[in-house]
Scaffold this motif. Structure first.
Motif, short mmCIF file in Angstrom:
data_model
loop_
_atom_site.label_atom_id
_atom_site.label_comp_id
_atom_site.label_asym_id
_atom_site.label_seq_id
_atom_site.Cartn_x
_atom_site.Cartn_y
_atom_site.Cartn_z
N LEU A 77 10.19 -61.32 121.31
CA LEU A 77 10.13 -62.76 121.51
C LEU A 77 9.27 -63.42 120.45
O LEU A 77 9.53 -64.55 120.05
N HIS A 78 8.24 -62.75 119.99
CA HIS A 78 7.34 -63.29 118.97
C HIS A 78 7.38 -62.36 117.76
O HIS A 78 7.32 -61.15 117.90
N PRO A 79 7.45 -62.94 116.55
CA PRO A 79 7.47 -62.09 115.36
C PRO A 79 6.15 -61.35 115.19
O PRO A 79 5.11 -61.79 115.64
N VAL A 80 6.22 -60.23 114.53
CA VAL A 80 5.03 -59.44 114.26
C VAL A 80 4.17 -60.19 113.26
O VAL A 80 4.68 -60.69 112.25
N PRO A 81 2.87 -60.35 113.50
CA PRO A 81 2.04 -61.08 112.53
C PRO A 81 2.00 -60.38 111.18
O PRO A 81 2.06 -59.16 111.09
N ALA A 82 1.93 -61.19 110.13
CA ALA A 82 1.91 -60.65 108.78
C ALA A 82 0.57 -59.98 108.50
O ALA A 82 -0.45 -60.30 109.10
N SER A 83 0.59 -59.04 107.58
CA SER A 83 -0.65 -58.37 107.20
C SER A 83 -1.54 -59.34 106.44
O SER A 83 -1.12 -60.42 106.03
N GLY A 84 -2.79 -58.95 106.23
CA GLY A 84 -3.74 -59.82 105.52
C GLY A 84 -3.30 -60.13 104.11
O GLY A 84 -3.43 -61.26 103.65
N ALA A 85 -2.77 -59.14 103.39
CA ALA A 85 -2.34 -59.36 102.00
C ALA A 85 -1.14 -60.30 101.95
O ALA A 85 -1.08 -61.19 101.10
N ALA A 86 -0.21 -60.13 102.86
CA ALA A 86 0.97 -61.01 102.89
C ALA A 86 0.56 -62.43 103.26
O ALA A 86 1.09 -63.40 102.71
N ARG A 87 -0.38 -62.57 104.16
CA ARG A 87 -0.85 -63.89 104.56
C ARG A 87 -1.55 -64.59 103.40
O ARG A 87 -1.33 -65.78 103.15
N ARG A 118 -1.05 -64.00 100.19
CA ARG A 118 -0.02 -64.30 99.20
C ARG A 118 0.75 -65.56 99.59
O ARG A 118 1.03 -66.42 98.76
N ARG A 119 1.08 -65.68 100.87
CA ARG A 119 1.80 -66.85 101.35
C ARG A 119 0.92 -68.11 101.21
O ARG A 119 1.40 -69.15 100.80
N LEU A 120 -0.36 -67.98 101.53
CA LEU A 120 -1.28 -69.11 101.41
C LEU A 120 -1.39 -69.55 99.95
O LEU A 120 -1.36 -70.75 99.65
N ARG A 121 -1.52 -68.59 99.02
CA ARG A 121 -1.59 -68.93 97.60
C ARG A 121 -0.32 -69.64 97.14
O ARG A 121 -0.38 -70.61 96.38
N SER A 122 0.84 -69.17 97.59
CA SER A 122 2.09 -69.80 97.15
C SER A 122 2.22 -71.21 97.74
O SER A 122 2.69 -72.12 97.07
N VAL A 123 1.78 -71.40 98.97
CA VAL A 123 1.82 -72.73 99.57
C VAL A 123 0.86 -73.67 98.84
O VAL A 123 1.21 -74.81 98.53
N LEU A 124 -0.35 -73.19 98.54
CA LEU A 124 -1.31 -74.02 97.81
C LEU A 124 -0.81 -74.35 96.40
O LEU A 124 -1.01 -75.47 95.91
N ALA A 125 -0.16 -73.40 95.75
CA ALA A 125 0.39 -73.65 94.42
C ALA A 125 1.50 -74.69 94.49
O ALA A 125 1.59 -75.59 93.63
N ALA A 126 2.34 -74.62 95.52
CA ALA A 126 3.41 -75.60 95.68
C ALA A 126 2.83 -76.99 95.95
O ALA A 126 3.29 -77.98 95.37
N ILE A 127 1.80 -77.06 96.79
CA ILE A 127 1.16 -78.35 97.08
C ILE A 127 0.53 -78.91 95.80
O ILE A 127 0.63 -80.11 95.51
N GLY A 128 -0.12 -78.05 95.01
CA GLY A 128 -0.71 -78.49 93.75
C GLY A 128 0.34 -79.00 92.77
O GLY A 128 0.13 -80.02 92.11
N GLY A 129 1.45 -78.29 92.68
CA GLY A 129 2.53 -78.72 91.79
C GLY A 129 3.10 -80.07 92.20
O GLY A 129 3.35 -80.93 91.36
N VAL A 130 3.30 -80.25 93.49
CA VAL A 130 3.81 -81.53 93.99
C VAL A 130 2.80 -82.64 93.72
O VAL A 130 3.17 -83.76 93.34
#
Length: 61
Positions: free
Chosen positions: A8-18, A20-32
């Protein structure tokens, strides 16, 4: 409808994946933000920028 094989709930991402996702989101926000600021400069009525002036404004030569 979920079955016993699908959780019912997805497995939480590992620390490294989290991180990496945070860095990519911040990079996208910075680019915008950079693109938004650039377009905002171009929309100012008394300001005309060409590519060289824009690069100088950003500190690039």
């Amino acid at each position: 409808m979920p079955t016993a094989a699908t959780p019912l709930h997805p497995v939480p991402a590992s620390g490294a994946a989290r991180r990496r996702r945070l860095r990519s989101v911040l990079a996208a926000i910075g680019g915008v933000a950079v693109l938004g600021a650039t377009f905002a400069l171009y929309l100012r009525p008394g300001l005309t920028l060409d590519l060289g002036q824009l690069m100088a404004f950003c500190g690039l030569r």
